[in-house]
Each structure stands twice: as structure tokens, then as C-alpha cells.
Motif scaffolding. Structure first.
Motif, PDB file in Angstrom:
ATOM      1  N   ILE A 177      34.951   8.887  30.869  1.00  0.00           N
ATOM      2  CA  ILE A 177      34.200  10.024  31.627  1.00  0.00           C
ATOM      3  C   ILE A 177      33.257   9.725  32.360  1.00  0.00           C
ATOM      4  O   ILE A 177      33.310  10.123  33.825  1.00  0.00           O
ATOM      5  CB  ILE A 177      33.654  10.856  30.565  1.00  0.00           C
ATOM      6  N   ILE A 178      32.596   8.835  32.276  1.00  0.00           N
ATOM      7  CA  ILE A 178      31.610   8.283  33.300  1.00  0.00           C
ATOM      8  C   ILE A 178      32.425   7.726  34.757  1.00  0.00           C
ATOM      9  O   ILE A 178      31.948   7.951  35.856  1.00  0.00           O
ATOM     10  CB  ILE A 178      30.749   7.014  32.724  1.00  0.00           C
ATOM     11  N   ALA A 179      33.499   6.774  34.540  1.00  0.00           N
ATOM     12  CA  ALA A 179      34.275   6.383  35.672  1.00  0.00           C
ATOM     13  C   ALA A 179      34.677   7.457  36.382  1.00  0.00           C
ATOM     14  O   ALA A 179      34.750   7.446  37.785  1.00  0.00           O
ATOM     15  CB  ALA A 179      35.554   5.504  35.035  1.00  0.00           C
ATOM     16  N   LYS A 180      35.336   8.499  35.872  1.00  0.00           N
ATOM     17  CA  LYS A 180      35.798   9.589  36.574  1.00  0.00           C
ATOM     18  C   LYS A 180      34.891  10.411  37.095  1.00  0.00           C
ATOM     19  O   LYS A 180      35.190  11.068  38.368  1.00  0.00           O
ATOM     20  CB  LYS A 180      36.676  10.529  35.501  1.00  0.00           C
ATOM     21  N   SER A 181      33.586  10.610  36.624  1.00  0.00           N
ATOM     22  CA  SER A 181      32.637  11.346  37.257  1.00  0.00           C
ATOM     23  C   SER A 181      32.156  10.626  38.282  1.00  0.00           C
ATOM     24  O   SER A 181      31.728  11.137  39.513  1.00  0.00           O
ATOM     25  CB  SER A 181      31.369  11.602  36.192  1.00  0.00           C
ATOM     26  N   ALA A 182      31.798   9.270  38.196  1.00  0.00           N
ATOM     27  CA  ALA A 182      31.378   8.468  39.313  1.00  0.00           C
ATOM     28  C   ALA A 182      32.466   8.629  40.568  1.00  0.00           C
ATOM     29  O   ALA A 182      31.874   8.441  41.779  1.00  0.00           O
ATOM     30  CB  ALA A 182      31.230   7.049  38.788  1.00  0.00           C
ATOM     31  N   ALA A 183      33.770   8.624  40.208  1.00  0.00           N
ATOM     32  CA  ALA A 183      34.604   8.807  41.258  1.00  0.00           C
ATOM     33  C   ALA A 183      34.493   9.973  42.096  1.00  0.00           C
ATOM     34  O   ALA A 183      35.054  10.173  43.494  1.00  0.00           O
ATOM     35  CB  ALA A 183      36.202   8.556  40.583  1.00  0.00           C
ATOM     36  N   LEU A 184      33.871  11.050  41.831  1.00  0.00           N
ATOM     37  CA  LEU A 184      33.718  12.396  42.452  1.00  0.00           C
ATOM     38  C   LEU A 184      32.268  12.284  43.060  1.00  0.00           C
ATOM     39  O   LEU A 184      32.074  13.401  43.898  1.00  0.00           O
ATOM     40  CB  LEU A 184      33.641  13.471  41.218  1.00  0.00           C
ATOM     41  N   LEU A 185      31.699  11.224  42.905  1.00  0.00           N
ATOM     42  CA  LEU A 185      30.275  11.075  43.730  1.00  0.00           C
ATOM     43  C   LEU A 185      30.542  10.456  44.969  1.00  0.00           C
ATOM     44  O   LEU A 185      31.141   9.511  45.253  1.00  0.00           O
ATOM     45  CB  LEU A 185      29.185  10.299  42.849  1.00  0.00           C
ATOM     46  N   ASN A 186      29.674  11.258  45.948  1.00  0.00           N
ATOM     47  CA  ASN A 186      29.752  10.798  47.443  1.00  0.00           C
ATOM     48  C   ASN A 186      29.012   9.429  47.376  1.00  0.00           C
ATOM     49  O   ASN A 186      27.979   8.979  46.698  1.00  0.00           O
ATOM     50  CB  ASN A 186      29.105  11.738  48.239  1.00  0.00           C
ATOM     51  N   GLU A 187      29.571   8.788  48.202  1.00  0.00           N
ATOM     52  CA  GLU A 187      28.486   7.318  48.617  1.00  0.00           C
ATOM     53  C   GLU A 187      27.153   7.613  48.979  1.00  0.00           C
ATOM     54  O   GLU A 187      26.849   8.728  49.459  1.00  0.00           O
ATOM     55  CB  GLU A 187      29.170   6.621  50.046  1.00  0.00           C
TER      56      GLU A 187
END
Length: 235
Positions: free
Chosen positions: A141-151
Motif C-alpha cells: 500500500i505504501i509503494a502504490k501510494s508513493a507512486a501516485l505522489l508528484n515529484e
């Protein structure tokens, strides 16, 4: 800190998230009118405070009854305000589907502290899982959430440690740091949130006498960053 709805207005139940902590974290770590995603949106506080302050908020939670309660509380407090929090019923292991088309400016959440509080009997509820499976799904869940985060954006997780059946700490905050590092985000700040201490001696008296367990009166507010730290100044 400006006036925000008080805790009584915001929520009720086994544990209540601090609305002042919400405001501080949003103002410190999210750009004005930014988009916030919350993969563990079990209560209404984070969503209501976000909308109250003009942020777009999308939260995911498994329990339909909790989502309905969140919406009722938001309606009672925010009324017909233009900006409303969005809650989605679903499993955050599929957060990329629930947040399709969303690019976040901040992740802000308070995950289950393993089995410290069991929130439902849903077999997909992290709080019902064995430790190894909990760790695997939590990391996903953390990995998939981080993938949605802008740089050049922050993630903030409020976590506390829990003991195993033998009484040893599981090092949950440290595991959270490890999960974010695997997802390409490094620990930038570690803030100690001190909880109300007045009743602590009464609450831990028996466990200290029986097994020398010292009570905890704090949680960790872990702040992670994705991007180039040179771009932080002036955000």
C-alpha cells in the motif's frame, strides 16, 4: 493556528485523530490548494480538516459503514461548503484504481498499528492479519501510494509502536521507514507527538509492577520526501 472544528465535532470512537496536528502538517508539507491522498482513511478528521482549509482530499477505507459515518460528520460540519472531502470504500491495495487520474501533492495517513485496535472482521482489514502478511500488504500500500505522489512532495505517516505476544516491541515505526525507502522516499523529519500524560501512571501501574513494562506517551510523525531536496525551500 487558525480555528478549526474541535475534536468533539469531528469524530467519536476508539481513537480520535488530532485536528490541530492535521492543520500543522497540511500547512507545513502540502502546497496551497494541494491534493492529499489518505490510504487509511478510517476516521473523518483528516478529510474534514483538509476540506475546511481548502485542500482536495481523497481517502480510502474498507468499511462502508465508516465511510458513511465520515460523510455524515462532514455534512454536519462543512454544510454546503464548496470543497468537500471525498471518501471511497475499497481496499488500498488497489489505490491506483480508486484514485485513477489523481496526482497527489501529499500523502497523509495514520495506519492501523497492527492489532492494537481491530477495526472489523473483514479478512482484508490489515488489523485482522498475522504479522508477516500485515507487513507485506502494508508495504504494498505504501509503494502504490508513493507512486501516485508528484515529484518534490511529502508523505506524512503518524505511527506508534506495538508489542508482540512476548512483550517485545515490533519496531513498527522503523518498518514504516523501511517501506517508504523501498518506495523511493527517504525520511526527512521525525516529529514526536506527545500525548496526554496525566493518566499514564494509572494506566500502566499494573503492567509495570507485573513485568516492568514502561508506558508510552508519544507517537512518531514520520515525514518522507520524494524528489530533490534542493527544491524544498519556498514550497
Amino acid at each position: 493556528v487558525s480555528h478549526i472544528p474541535n475534536t468533539e465535532e469531528l469524530n467519536s470512537g476508539t481513537s480520535i485523530f488530532d485536528p490541530v496536528l492535521c492543520e500543522i502538517c497540511y500547512r507545513w508539507f502540502c502546497p496551497e490548494k494541494g491534493v492529499i491522498i489518505d490510504p487509511f482513511a478510517g476516521g473523518s478528521v483528516r478529510g474534514i480538516v483538509a476540506a475546511y482549509l481548502g485542500y482536495t482530499y481523497v481517502g480510502i477505507d474498507l468499511r462502508a459503514e465508516q465511510i458513511e459515518a465520515n460523510r455524515e460528520q462532514a455534512a454536519a460540519i462543512l454544510g454546503a461548503a464548496e470543497i468537500q472531502p471525498v471518501w471511497v470504500t475499497g481496499n488500498s491495495r488497489n489505490i491506483e484504481k480508486h484514485c485513477e487520474g489523481v496526482r497527489a501533492d501529499m500523502i497523509f495517513s495514520c495506519p492501523p498499528y497492527f492489532d492494537l485496535e481491530v477495526y472489523s472482521d473483514n479478512p482484508h482489514d490489515l488489523s485482522t492479519l498475522e504479522w508477516d502478511e500485515f507487513r507485506a500488504q502494508y508495504a504494498e500500500i505504501i509503494a502504490k501510494s508513493a507512486a501516485l505522489l508528484n515529484e518534490d512532495s511529502f508523505a506524512v505517516f503518524v505511527v506508534g509502536d506495538v508489542r508482540d505476544k512476548k512483550g517485545y516491541y515490533r519496531k513498527f515505526p522503523a518498518f514504516t521507514v523501511e517501506c517508504f525507502e523501498r518506495a523511493g522516499m527517504m525520511l526527512y523529519n521525525d516529529i514526536v507527538l506527545v500525548n496526554v500524560a496525566g493518566s499514564l501512571p494509572l494506566r500502566v501501574g499494573k503492567q509495570f509492577s507485573a513485568g516492568r513494562k514502561v508506558g508510552k506517551m508519544h507517537q512518531n510523525v514520520l515525514v518522507f520526501y520524494k524528489g530533490n531536496t534542493k527544491n524544498i525551500r519556498g514550497k
